[in-house]
Enzyme design. Structure first.
Site, mmCIF file in Angstrom:
data_model
loop_
_atom_site.group_PDB
_atom_site.id
_atom_site.type_symbol
_atom_site.label_atom_id
_atom_site.label_comp_id
_atom_site.label_asym_id
_atom_site.label_seq_id
_atom_site.Cartn_x
_atom_site.Cartn_y
_atom_site.Cartn_z
ATOM 1 N N LYS A 80 0.854 -1.209 0.000
ATOM 2 C CA LYS A 80 0.000 0.000 0.000
ATOM 3 C C LYS A 80 0.882 1.248 0.000
ATOM 4 O O LYS A 80 0.671 2.181 -0.768
ATOM 5 C CB LYS A 80 -0.903 0.032 1.227
ATOM 6 C CG LYS A 80 -1.563 1.390 1.480
ATOM 7 C CD LYS A 80 -2.384 1.407 2.737
ATOM 8 C CE LYS A 80 -1.642 1.621 3.994
ATOM 9 N NZ LYS A 80 -1.297 3.007 4.318
ATOM 10 N N ASN A 81 1.916 1.263 0.845
ATOM 11 C CA ASN A 81 2.718 2.474 1.021
ATOM 12 C C ASN A 81 3.726 2.704 -0.104
ATOM 13 O O ASN A 81 4.376 3.732 -0.144
ATOM 14 C CB ASN A 81 3.401 2.448 2.395
ATOM 15 C CG ASN A 81 2.373 2.638 3.495
ATOM 16 O OD1 ASN A 81 1.221 2.985 3.230
ATOM 17 N ND2 ASN A 81 2.781 2.400 4.727
ATOM 18 N N CYS B 91 -4.228 12.791 13.018
ATOM 19 C CA CYS B 91 -4.984 11.539 13.042
ATOM 20 C C CYS B 91 -4.718 10.828 14.352
ATOM 21 O O CYS B 91 -3.960 11.331 15.183
ATOM 22 C CB CYS B 91 -4.636 10.668 11.838
ATOM 23 S SG CYS B 91 -3.041 9.869 11.978
ATOM 24 N N ARG C 96 1.076 14.902 13.153
ATOM 25 C CA ARG C 96 1.551 14.660 11.782
ATOM 26 C C ARG C 96 1.646 15.919 10.918
ATOM 27 O O ARG C 96 0.964 16.033 9.887
ATOM 28 C CB ARG C 96 0.717 13.591 11.098
ATOM 29 C CG ARG C 96 0.692 12.289 11.899
ATOM 30 C CD ARG C 96 0.033 11.174 11.186
ATOM 31 N NE ARG C 96 0.836 10.675 10.090
ATOM 32 C CZ ARG C 96 0.467 9.640 9.329
ATOM 33 N NH1 ARG C 96 -0.700 9.063 9.555
ATOM 34 N NH2 ARG C 96 1.211 9.200 8.361
ATOM 35 N N ASP D 169 4.973 0.805 12.133
ATOM 36 C CA ASP D 169 3.726 0.197 11.652
ATOM 37 C C ASP D 169 3.531 -1.235 12.131
ATOM 38 O O ASP D 169 2.491 -1.837 11.855
ATOM 39 C CB ASP D 169 3.673 0.249 10.123
ATOM 40 C CG ASP D 169 3.551 1.680 9.606
ATOM 41 O OD1 ASP D 169 3.773 1.889 8.402
ATOM 42 O OD2 ASP D 169 3.251 2.578 10.411
ATOM 43 N N ARG E 159 -8.541 -0.297 5.206
ATOM 44 C CA ARG E 159 -7.678 0.682 4.546
ATOM 45 C C ARG E 159 -6.336 0.082 4.142
ATOM 46 O O ARG E 159 -5.681 0.560 3.230
ATOM 47 C CB ARG E 159 -7.402 1.860 5.481
ATOM 48 C CG ARG E 159 -8.644 2.661 5.855
ATOM 49 C CD ARG E 159 -8.259 3.887 6.610
ATOM 50 N NE ARG E 159 -7.241 4.615 5.858
ATOM 51 C CZ ARG E 159 -6.512 5.592 6.403
ATOM 52 N NH1 ARG E 159 -6.685 5.897 7.678
ATOM 53 N NH2 ARG E 159 -5.606 6.226 5.693
HETATM 54 C C1 EPZ Z 1 4.602 6.982 6.211
HETATM 55 O O1 EPZ Z 1 3.879 8.102 6.719
HETATM 56 C C2 EPZ Z 1 3.613 5.810 6.179
HETATM 57 N N1 EPZ Z 1 2.468 6.148 5.357
HETATM 58 C C3 EPZ Z 1 3.133 5.499 7.592
HETATM 59 O O2 EPZ Z 1 2.334 4.318 7.538
HETATM 60 C C4 EPZ Z 1 4.334 5.194 8.461
HETATM 61 O O3 EPZ Z 1 3.903 5.027 9.788
HETATM 62 C C5 EPZ Z 1 5.340 6.363 8.410
HETATM 63 O O4 EPZ Z 1 5.709 6.646 7.053
HETATM 64 C C6 EPZ Z 1 6.612 6.059 9.181
HETATM 65 O O5 EPZ Z 1 7.205 4.897 8.727
HETATM 66 C C7 EPZ Z 1 2.563 6.000 4.006
HETATM 67 O O6 EPZ Z 1 3.585 5.646 3.452
HETATM 68 C C8 EPZ Z 1 1.329 6.290 3.224
HETATM 69 P P1 EPZ Z 1 6.764 10.363 8.193
HETATM 70 P P2 EPZ Z 1 4.507 9.577 6.670
HETATM 71 O O7 EPZ Z 1 6.671 11.649 7.454
HETATM 72 O O8 EPZ Z 1 5.378 9.725 5.495
HETATM 73 C C9 EPZ Z 1 7.169 13.717 11.576
HETATM 74 C C10 EPZ Z 1 0.425 2.969 7.804
HETATM 75 O O9 EPZ Z 1 0.054 2.440 8.854
HETATM 76 N N2 EPZ Z 1 7.068 14.697 10.487
HETATM 77 O O10 EPZ Z 1 7.901 9.491 7.893
HETATM 78 O O11 EPZ Z 1 3.369 10.514 6.845
HETATM 79 C C11 EPZ Z 1 5.880 12.905 11.749
HETATM 80 O O12 EPZ Z 1 4.915 13.592 12.509
HETATM 81 C C12 EPZ Z 1 0.932 4.426 7.846
HETATM 82 O O13 EPZ Z 1 0.441 2.411 6.705
HETATM 83 C C13 EPZ Z 1 7.215 16.035 10.768
HETATM 84 O O14 EPZ Z 1 7.431 16.424 11.923
HETATM 85 O O15 EPZ Z 1 5.391 9.560 8.010
HETATM 86 C C14 EPZ Z 1 6.396 11.643 12.405
HETATM 87 O O16 EPZ Z 1 6.515 11.847 13.775
HETATM 88 C C15 EPZ Z 1 0.638 5.096 9.140
HETATM 89 N N3 EPZ Z 1 7.103 16.929 9.746
HETATM 90 C C16 EPZ Z 1 7.760 11.462 11.752
HETATM 91 O O17 EPZ Z 1 8.149 12.737 11.236
HETATM 92 C C17 EPZ Z 1 6.879 16.521 8.437
HETATM 93 O O18 EPZ Z 1 6.787 17.372 7.538
HETATM 94 C C18 EPZ Z 1 7.789 10.446 10.619
HETATM 95 O O19 EPZ Z 1 6.703 10.683 9.767
HETATM 96 C C19 EPZ Z 1 6.758 15.157 8.181
HETATM 97 C C20 EPZ Z 1 6.855 14.253 9.208
#
Ligand code: EPZ
Length: 436
Positions: A22-23, A117, A122, A309, A401
């Site tokens: 999915k990701n 969420c 996020r 995850d 989802r």
């Molecule tokens: C991806 O989300 C995945 N989603 C998430 O999977 C997964 O948990 C996450 O990466 C971490 O591995 C998809 O690929 C669609 P991040 P993403 O930006 O990219 C902070 C699932 O269950 N951050 O790597 O949104 C953020 O808040 C989902 O399939 C900022 O502060 O995650 C988090 O604490 C849930 N500012 C950390 O970084 C930003 O601009 C990592 O988030 C971006 C992120």
């Protein structure tokens, strides 16, 4: 709304095949708008998030179709409405990953700002910082991010690290935009997740020039244009990891096919530490357990560390382990909505600041529980497989989802998962057996 009624305990035996990721699919679908023409993607799972993404791309002007053979085709010849509507974005945060490709393709994008969420606040500040470093002018207008680069984007050296390390979709957004920027872009502290590497490989197939794939330093030489391709996404390592936990918690034996162990080393290492056997086999592995589950500590981190995850699913295993364990989520520090629900199933978990202290119990008990997000709901299903009695999992739409028809894939292995409509009350097995 659907619920799951799950009877336990069961033991799982047999073979299950992992779907495409999915990701990986979501950002790759978004990247297809970088090239005029028809791109065909194989292995895209049939999930509600994928359907929302298809709706989003259609709104931009694309023609999105599920072919008879299951492939997904996206014709992005026309992308004349670079707007990501609130009504769609609020249903899937990952919609943000059209921002970079839209600015690069159309010179302009207007995307509803994703909200928080169940797993955390996020923010997308790093995405916006990266795109503005490439020369996009970004502002917030009535809840929408407006990004403009009328003269195109320009390559640059960018540090993309954040308070929790790298960002997966943030890296994807900036990398996609940089493929059509003038000159060279270097992304430092890039995310190294296999899904980011899959996206980079897809872009290179389209004619991009990306090197350093899989490392925290990505180099992108901008090109004039990209072309559509046919591509197959990688298997879903989180789905595979979830099946591994299901095999382990039920002391069963599962052959997990289409599973890349090289993407799951941190997970396999922890499984073996707690007494689970994981043997490579064919295009996947065999997972089994005969002895007790052992306690351990887990700290989630960006890849190649232990994936956030799979944190919830692992918590169910450790809830039944001999001894005390600790889990800390360094990526989403507040991702613990499942704790209270697992305690309703007689687990003994205590949240202490950023950590959850787990005192292993002998058994879990069936109970009505509430799914709060995708992976928490997977954890509740895994727990219910081992729990004594009937578990009712509410808000099953969360699990749909990310897992395609999970009950139809686990029931042939010995699970007893019944999808029902919450308004049609069925008498749980226990009561049916003892009407008094
Ligand atoms: C991806 O989300 C995945 N989603 C998430 O999977 C997964 O948990 C996450 O990466 C971490 O591995 C998809 O690929 C669609 P991040 P993403 O930006 O990219 C902070 C699932 O269950 N951050 O790597 O949104 C953020 O808040 C989902 O399939 C900022 O502060 O995650 C988090 O604490 C849930 N500012 C950390 O970084 C930003 O601009 C990592 O988030 C971006 C992120």
């Amino acid at each position: 709304m659907d619920i799951f009624r799950i009877e336990g305990p069961v033991q799982l035996y047999g073979s299950v095949t992992v779907n495409g990721s999915k990701n990986s699919s979501l950002p790759i679908m978004a990247a297809s708008i970088l090239a005029a023409g028809k791109t065909t993607i194989s292995g895209v799972p049939n999930l509600s998030d994928i359907r929302v993404c298809a709706e989003l791309l259609s709104q931009l002007g694309c023609l999105v179709q599920r072919e008879e053979n299951g492939d997904l085709s996206i014709d992005a010849t026309v992308v004349d409405n670079p707007v990501g509507d609130y009504e769609i974005v609020r249903r899937m945060r990952a919609s943000i990953c059209i921002l970079g490709p839209l600015v690069a393709r159309c010179g302009r994008a207007q995307i509803s700002m994703p909200g928080g969420c169940a797993i955390g606040v996020r923010p997308v500040d790093i995405h916006l910082r990266g795109l503005s470093e490439l020369g996009a002018h970004i502002r917030l207008e009535n809840g929408y991010i407006v990004a403009e680069a009328p003269n195109g984007l320009r390559g640059k050296e960018i540090f993309l690290g954040g308070p929790f390390g790298s960002t997966v979709l943030g890296t994807g957004n900036v990398m996609m935009a940089a493929t059509l920027a003038k000159g060279k872009t270097v992304i430092e502290s890039a995310a190294c997740e296999p899904e980011v590497a899959d996206l980079a490989n897809f872009l290179n197939e389209m004619g991009a020039k990306i090197s350093g794939i899989g490392s925290p330093r990505l180099v992108i030489e901008g090109v004039k244009e990209l072309h559509p391709v046919n591509y197959t996404v990688i298997p879903d390592r989180i789905e595979a990891g979830t099946f591994m936990c299901a095999a382990a918690i039920t002391s069963g034996e599962l052959q997990i096919r289409n599973c890349r162990l090289d993407c799951l080393m941190a997970v396999v290492d922890k499984l073996r530490n707690i007494g689970v056997t994981v043997e490579p086999s064919g295009d996947g592995c065999i997972v089994s357990r005969t002895g007790p589950l052992l306690a351990t500590d887990i700290i989630t981190q960006p890849y190649p560390g232990f994936p956030t995850d799979l944190q919830a699913q692992f918590m169910t295993l450790l809830a039944l382990a001999d001894g005390n364990s600790i889990i800390v989520d360094k990526v989403f520090p507040d991702r613990f909505m499942h704790v209270a629900e697992l305690n309703r199933m007689a687990a003994n978990l205590r949240k202490e600041g950023p950590a959850v202290l787990i005192s292993g119990v002998k058994k879990l008990m069936g109970a009505p529980v509430m799914a709060s997000d995708l992976r928490a709901s997977a954890a509740l299903v895994v727990a219910a497989l081992a729990a004594e009695g009937t578990t009712i999992v509410n808000r099953v739409y969360h699990i749909d989802r990310g897992y395609e028809k999970i009950e139809q894939r686990l029931n042939p292995l010995g699970a007893k998962i019944y999808r029902e409509n919450e308004h049609v009350k069925t008498v749980p097995a226990v009561l049916a057996a003892n009407p008094e």
